[in-house]
Scaffold this motif. Structure first.
Motif, PDB file in Angstrom:
ATOM      1  N   HIS A 455       0.859  -1.190   0.000  1.00 43.78           N
ATOM      2  CA  HIS A 455       0.000   0.000   0.000  1.00 43.78           C
ATOM      3  C   HIS A 455       0.890   1.232   0.000  1.00 43.78           C
ATOM      4  O   HIS A 455       2.005   1.197   0.505  1.00 43.78           O
ATOM      5  CB  HIS A 455      -0.880   0.025   1.260  1.00 43.78           C
ATOM      6  CG  HIS A 455      -1.915  -1.059   1.290  1.00 43.78           C
ATOM      7  ND1 HIS A 455      -3.102  -0.984   0.607  1.00 43.78           N
ATOM      8  CD2 HIS A 455      -1.920  -2.261   1.913  1.00 43.78           C
ATOM      9  CE1 HIS A 455      -3.805  -2.080   0.811  1.00 43.78           C
ATOM     10  NE2 HIS A 455      -3.101  -2.891   1.591  1.00 43.78           N
ATOM     11  N   ARG A 456       0.357   2.340  -0.551  1.00 45.44           N
ATOM     12  CA  ARG A 456       1.108   3.598  -0.534  1.00 45.44           C
ATOM     13  C   ARG A 456       0.471   4.530   0.496  1.00 45.44           C
ATOM     14  O   ARG A 456      -0.689   4.393   0.847  1.00 45.44           O
ATOM     15  CB  ARG A 456       1.063   4.250  -1.918  1.00 45.44           C
ATOM     16  CG  ARG A 456       1.855   3.500  -2.974  1.00 45.44           C
ATOM     17  CD  ARG A 456       1.766   4.242  -4.304  1.00 45.44           C
ATOM     18  NE  ARG A 456       2.330   5.588  -4.208  1.00 45.44           N
ATOM     19  CZ  ARG A 456       3.498   5.941  -4.757  1.00 45.44           C
ATOM     20  NH1 ARG A 456       4.201   5.069  -5.472  1.00 45.44           N
ATOM     21  NH2 ARG A 456       3.935   7.172  -4.633  1.00 45.44           N
ATOM     22  N   ILE A 457       1.275   5.491   0.954  1.00 48.76           N
ATOM     23  CA  ILE A 457       0.728   6.412   1.962  1.00 48.76           C
ATOM     24  C   ILE A 457       0.043   7.611   1.301  1.00 48.76           C
ATOM     25  O   ILE A 457      -0.666   8.365   1.956  1.00 48.76           O
ATOM     26  CB  ILE A 457       1.828   6.901   2.945  1.00 48.76           C
ATOM     27  CG1 ILE A 457       3.021   7.502   2.199  1.00 48.76           C
ATOM     28  CG2 ILE A 457       2.276   5.778   3.843  1.00 48.76           C
ATOM     29  CD1 ILE A 457       4.069   8.114   3.127  1.00 48.76           C
ATOM     30  N   ASP A 458       0.266   7.770  -0.017  1.00 51.31           N
ATOM     31  CA  ASP A 458      -0.299   8.939  -0.691  1.00 51.31           C
ATOM     32  C   ASP A 458      -1.479   8.610  -1.599  1.00 51.31           C
ATOM     33  O   ASP A 458      -2.156   9.500  -2.097  1.00 51.31           O
ATOM     34  CB  ASP A 458       0.793   9.635  -1.520  1.00 51.31           C
ATOM     35  CG  ASP A 458       1.441   8.696  -2.533  1.00 51.31           C
ATOM     36  OD1 ASP A 458       1.279   7.449  -2.378  1.00 51.31           O
ATOM     37  OD2 ASP A 458       2.082   9.165  -3.474  1.00 51.31           O
ATOM     38  N   ARG A 459      -1.699   7.341  -1.862  1.00 52.64           N
ATOM     39  CA  ARG A 459      -2.801   6.944  -2.751  1.00 52.64           C
ATOM     40  C   ARG A 459      -3.442   5.677  -2.211  1.00 52.64           C
ATOM     41  O   ARG A 459      -2.750   4.856  -1.613  1.00 52.64           O
ATOM     42  CB  ARG A 459      -2.259   6.610  -4.162  1.00 52.64           C
ATOM     43  CG  ARG A 459      -1.759   7.800  -4.936  1.00 52.64           C
ATOM     44  CD  ARG A 459      -1.269   7.299  -6.289  1.00 52.64           C
ATOM     45  NE  ARG A 459       0.117   7.651  -6.487  1.00 52.64           N
ATOM     46  CZ  ARG A 459       0.937   7.050  -7.329  1.00 52.64           C
ATOM     47  NH1 ARG A 459       0.511   6.016  -8.040  1.00 52.64           N
ATOM     48  NH2 ARG A 459       2.178   7.443  -7.475  1.00 52.64           N
ATOM     49  N   SER A 460      -4.737   5.508  -2.456  1.00 51.40           N
ATOM     50  CA  SER A 460      -5.360   4.257  -2.021  1.00 51.40           C
ATOM     51  C   SER A 460      -5.177   3.196  -3.112  1.00 51.40           C
ATOM     52  O   SER A 460      -4.867   3.519  -4.260  1.00 51.40           O
ATOM     53  CB  SER A 460      -6.837   4.477  -1.694  1.00 51.40           C
ATOM     54  OG  SER A 460      -7.496   4.973  -2.825  1.00 51.40           O
TER      55      SER A 460
END
Ligand code: 6PG
Length: 470
Positions: A455-460
């Motif tokens: 998972h990324r912290i800036d996009r779902s």
């Protein structure tokens, strides 16, 4: 005459003491043991009031009023299943079997389901307090149906330890919950003991305090926030001398045994994805201690730093730091244990009341400690408390005491003195309060070699990178 209140099978020390405790409170107790052991012989020769020994299982069962309550105080594991099979032909629908041993909770769940199909009631009951507790008042953790519990609740309430007149027995929940709670009790017991052992090691090896001095320190600590059964007995152990005037502690082989309940707790932590590092490390510490032969070889091959003792002017502060570190370690070990019970409660739909569990731990059991009053209060305010460490009373203590823990761990490490559970406590504490950990790199590595995604912290969404694409 079929009018005895309860039957106990297993006349080892625990079984005999529990039977005497029940008889002393006015109940009629039938007792049976597979072999005609020493205790049985004594019971026949010197009868105890309201305690009736039997040599035949049939007569033993027939002596009980219906529905019959038969309590097993025998070795856990296969012997319990064998005994249940032996008992079944003599029991009728509605009778109750109680397993008062340290059984593995998954076995208890299986036995509960098996016996339910046969219309036999079953309680898996955790009992803590050792042989003295069994005789004078243990802490009791019954799991099964509430109807089954109610059959024996008056007896359990009478014989249990009392904390300022409050009985240390509470219905825990269904099937294996009582044995689960006892298992976690033992896991905490392991870490409590290991923390005390590491404290002893630091005071002895780094401060150079003799046994009498050590005993005095523990006795003194027992008057404050550390007040607990295990601190109390440590104070007594350290000053005990044999007939030749030698301190017994100096002659005990440093290889610790175990019967597996700590290991079960650690395994359950792994199964339920709950970090119980402090408890787990204390189990490993026992295992490593038992590698005595290897350790003796290692001591001649593997080197470490020279120990430099704490200077006289720093001793007082260092001892104070150890006390605070010990209390902090104790808090985190209980916090991990209660978090584990919380996870298990959700997993098995046990609906555990953590305030009640903390309350029944306050007397009779091995981990009894003043601290349990605050644990009980924290959970009575909110049974869904995310973590014990977030309760204001514990938050304030850990926020102030972690400096002491850092100090003693770093001094121990630089002197080459092993403090596995103090170190685990500190690592857990620091990892737990870290917002941005290094697990992003773990996720990247997993994705690199196995396309496990991240998972990324800036996009779902879920992402995968072609790491070799230049
Ligand atoms: C208790 C104790 C007891 C346990 C011993 C030994 O609550 O009374 O937990 O049940 O059997 O402490 O355990 P180990 O042999 O694993 O140390």
């Amino acid at each position: 005459m079929s009018n005895h209140d309860i039957g106990i099978i297993g006349m080892g020390v625990m079984g005999k003491n529990l039977a005497c405790n029940i008889a002393n409170t006015g109940y009629k107790v039938s007792v049976f043991n597979r072999s005609h052991n020493q205790i049985m012989k004594i019971l026949f020769k010197k009868p105890i009031e309201r305690l009736f020994p039997y040599l035949s299982i049939k007569k033993f069962i027939n002596s009980l009023r219906k529905p019959r309550c038969v309590m097993l105080m025998i070795q856990s594991g296969i012997p319990v299943d064998e005994l249940i099979q032996t008992l079944l032909p003599y029991l009728c629908s509605g009778d109750l079997i109680i397993d008062g041993g340290n059984s593995f909770y998954e076995d208890t769940i299986k036995r509960f389901n098996f016996l339910q199909k046969k219309s036999i009631q079953f309680l898996g009951v955790g009992i803590s307090g050792g042989s003295e507790g069994a005789l004078k008042g243990p802490s009791i953790m019954p799991g099964g149906t509430i109807e089954a519990y109610e059959l024996v609740a008056p007896i359990f309430k009478n014989i249990s330890a009392k904390y300022h007149k409050e009985e240390c027995v509470e219905y825990i929940g269904s099937d294996g919950s009582g044995h689960y709670v006892k298992m976690v009790h033992n896991g905490i017991e392991y870490s409590d003991m290991q923390l005390i052992a590491e404290t002893y090691s630091l005071l002895k090896n780094l401060v150079g305090i003799d046994n009498i001095g050590l005993s005095d320190i523990f006795k003194n600590w027992n008057k404050g926030e550390l007040c607990s059964y295990l601190i109390e007995i440590t104070g007594n152990i350290l000053c005990k001398q044999d007939e030749d005037g030698n301190f017994i502690i100096d002659y005990i082989l440093d290889s610790a045994s175990n019967k597996g309940t700590g290991m079960w707790t650690a395994k359950s932590g792994l199964d339920l994805y709950t970090p119980c590092s402090v408890i787990t490390e204390s189990v490993f510490a026992r295992y490593l201690s038992s590698y005595k032969a290897n350790r003796m070889i290692a001591s001649t091959i593997l080197s470490g730093p020279q120990i430099s003792k704490i200077s006289d002017c720093d001793k007082e502060k260092f001892i104070k730091d150890i006390r605070k570190a010990l209390f902090l370690g104790k808090i985190i070990s209980y916090a991990q244990g209660f978090s584990l019970m919380k996870r298990a409660s959700a997993r098995y739909s046990w609906n555990l009341s953590f305030s009640k569990i903390a309350k029944i731990f306050r007397a009779g059991c091995i981990i009894r400690a003043n601290l349990l009053n605050d644990i009980s209060a924290a959970y009575s305010e909110n049974n869904d408390l995310i973590d014990l460490l977030f309760a204001p009373i514990f938050r304030d203590i850990v926020n102030s005491y972690h400096f002491s823990l850092r100090n003693i761990v770093s001094i121990a490490v630089s002197n080459g003195i092993s403090v596995p559970v103090f170190s685990a406590t500190l690592s857990y504490y620091d990892a737990y309060r870290t917002v941005n950990s290094s697990a992003n790199l773990i996720q990247a590595q997993r994705d690199y070699f196995g396309s496990h995604t991240y998972h990324r912290i800036d996009r779902s969404g879920i992402f995968h990178t072609d790491w070799l694409d230049k």
